[in-house]
Motif scaffolding. Structure first.
Motif, PDB file in Angstrom:
ATOM      1  N   PRO A   1      -5.104   3.295  -7.472  1.00 33.17           N
ATOM      2  CA  PRO A   1      -6.571   3.379  -7.604  1.00 33.17           C
ATOM      3  C   PRO A   1      -7.302   1.453  -7.789  1.00 33.17           C
ATOM      4  O   PRO A   1      -8.508   1.624  -7.622  1.00 33.17           O
ATOM      5  CB  PRO A   1      -6.921   3.735  -8.506  1.00 33.17           C
ATOM      6  CG  PRO A   1      -5.931   4.157 -10.001  1.00 33.17           C
ATOM      7  CD  PRO A   1      -4.395   3.489  -8.572  1.00 33.17           C
ATOM      8  N   MET A   2      -6.163   0.894  -8.041  1.00 33.04           N
ATOM      9  CA  MET A   2      -7.068  -0.985  -8.301  1.00 33.04           C
ATOM     10  C   MET A   2      -6.912  -1.268  -6.992  1.00 33.04           C
ATOM     11  O   MET A   2      -7.561  -2.555  -6.136  1.00 33.04           O
ATOM     12  CB  MET A   2      -6.105  -1.187  -9.381  1.00 33.04           C
ATOM     13  CG  MET A   2      -6.423  -0.960 -10.385  1.00 33.04           C
ATOM     14  SD  MET A   2      -8.288  -0.445 -10.935  1.00 33.04           S
ATOM     15  CE  MET A   2      -7.759   0.381 -12.304  1.00 33.04           C
ATOM     16  N   ASP A   3      -5.590  -1.307  -6.101  1.00 33.12           N
ATOM     17  CA  ASP A   3      -5.972  -2.149  -4.959  1.00 33.12           C
ATOM     18  C   ASP A   3      -5.380  -1.523  -3.627  1.00 33.12           C
ATOM     19  O   ASP A   3      -5.102  -2.171  -2.141  1.00 33.12           O
ATOM     20  CB  ASP A   3      -3.920  -3.240  -4.769  1.00 33.12           C
ATOM     21  CG  ASP A   3      -2.878  -2.607  -5.083  1.00 33.12           C
ATOM     22  OD1 ASP A   3      -2.802  -1.936  -4.809  1.00 33.12           O
ATOM     23  OD2 ASP A   3      -2.655  -3.373  -5.428  1.00 33.12           O
ATOM     24  N   GLY A   4      -5.605   0.036  -3.312  1.00 29.31           N
ATOM     25  CA  GLY A   4      -5.011   0.293  -2.381  1.00 29.31           C
ATOM     26  C   GLY A   4      -4.183   0.733  -2.022  1.00 29.31           C
ATOM     27  O   GLY A   4      -3.956   0.924  -0.499  1.00 29.31           O
ATOM     28  N   ARG A   5      -2.610   0.092  -2.000  1.00 28.31           N
ATOM     29  CA  ARG A   5      -1.382   0.402  -1.280  1.00 28.31           C
ATOM     30  C   ARG A   5      -0.973   1.927  -2.095  1.00 28.31           C
ATOM     31  O   ARG A   5      -1.915   2.476  -2.861  1.00 28.31           O
ATOM     32  CB  ARG A   5      -0.417  -0.634  -2.416  1.00 28.31           C
ATOM     33  CG  ARG A   5      -0.803  -1.898  -2.029  1.00 28.31           C
ATOM     34  CD  ARG A   5       0.258  -2.437  -2.870  1.00 28.31           C
ATOM     35  NE  ARG A   5       0.242  -2.816  -4.712  1.00 28.31           N
ATOM     36  CZ  ARG A   5       1.282  -1.952  -5.332  1.00 28.31           C
ATOM     37  NH1 ARG A   5       2.046  -1.333  -4.861  1.00 28.31           N
ATOM     38  NH2 ARG A   5       0.827  -1.361  -6.405  1.00 28.31           N
TER      39      ARG A   5
END
Length: 311
Positions: free
Chosen positions: A270-274
């Protein structure tokens, strides 16, 4: 249609609380249908409203068999529904964990006792409960293996699956279990979801109940044949769990046939979309359940899979 007051009590914050039942036809107590017991069971309440419309039309047309009656109780807990709360407001107890009830117990226990004393005498009991997991699932009939269950009768609803389940410790306090113990042929109909209204699944549920009532000689109704139900123990389903926590990006939905190794979903940071992990089918089968929350936790069940038999 006759509207009846089934139970009344005074509550601390909302005054008089009354549970109503709606009777169609006059005579022998053939079928009782119970809807929402929790404040988030909007789909279950909606199904009852559609079913009430159908039965009212059948009654006005003289299509309920003479000498037979049907009772619908749309909600046992509309107070919580009005307050956007899942369980009973004052003590957070669950009515469907309070049967057969106690006339001198807590509020939910008194409700369960009073209602059960009325509905335990019906020949057939049909309940619209919510699934223990929040999400989308294939419409089905569910039966506890109490030794009193009748799988042949369950097939008459014409839904795709009849799921049987072993009795868990808390099941002895549910309506379905106590109905069976009292000699009622009891069935739980699960339809699509809980907190969101799904029109198609609601109509499937209504049709299944009308089909059953027609086949049991309670109403005159021209219904389509439905499915030849597959009877399956719940423990034969395969649980697919999340390897990571994050956003849940669903690719495959319920009632879709999948192959071993096919990607079902992505779990996204949810933070960097990985993409943290891919969810893949461990075997061939049909998706029975998929969770519908946007974010999930690690090691929770996100899919239930009906394993395909290889002949």
């Amino acid at each position: 249609m006759t509207k009846e007051s089934l139970f009344t009590m005074n509550t601390a914050f909302r005054g008089e609380y009354t549970i109503y039942g709606y009777q169609y036809g006059v005579g022998e107590r053939e079928a009782c249908i119970v809807g929402a017991m929790r404040g988030n069971e909007y789909q279950q309440l909606y199904i009852c409203s559609l079913l009430s419309q159908k039965l009212a039309a059948l009654e006005s047309g003289g299509h309920i068999v003479q000498g037979k009656s049907i009772l619908i109780i749309p909600s046992l807990n509309y107070s919580s529904m009005n307050s956007d709360h899942k369980y009973w407001l004052s003590d957070d107890t669950d009515i469907n964990r309070s049967f057969p009830g106690n006339p001198r117990g807590t509020a939910t226990s008194r409700i369960a006792h009073s209602i059960f004393e009325i509905i335990r005498h019906y020949r057939y009991g049909i309940q619209f409960p919510s699934f223990i997991l929040q999400g989308r699932y294939i419409s089905h009939v569910r039966m506890m293996q109490t030794g009193h269950e009748d799988r042949n009768l369950a097939n008459l609803f014409g839904l795709p699956y009849v799921i049987t389940s072993d009795i868990r410790s808390f099941d002895s306090t549910t309506l379905n279990y106590n109905w069976q113990m009292a000699g009622t042929d009891a069935f739980s109909i699960y339809s699509g979801g809980t907190e969101r209204i799904n029109q198609k699944d609601a109509e499937i549920a209504v049709s299944s109940v009308l089909r059953f009532l027609s086949r049991m000689g309670i109403i005159h109704y021209n219904c389509q044949g439905g499915y030849i139900s597959t009877v399956m123990p719940e423990e034969e389903m395969l649980n697919i769990k999340a390897d990571d926590a994050g956003f849940f990006h669903q690719i495959v939905g319920t009632n879709e046939e999948v192959r071993r190794g096919q990607k079902l979903a992505d779990i996204i940071d949810p933070m960097d979309g990985r993409v943290l992990s891919e969810v893949v089918a461990p075997t061939d089968g049909i998706i029975f359940f998929v969770q519908e929350k946007p974010m999930i936790y690690q090691n929770v069940v996100i899919y239930k899979l009906i394993k395909k038999l290889h002949l």
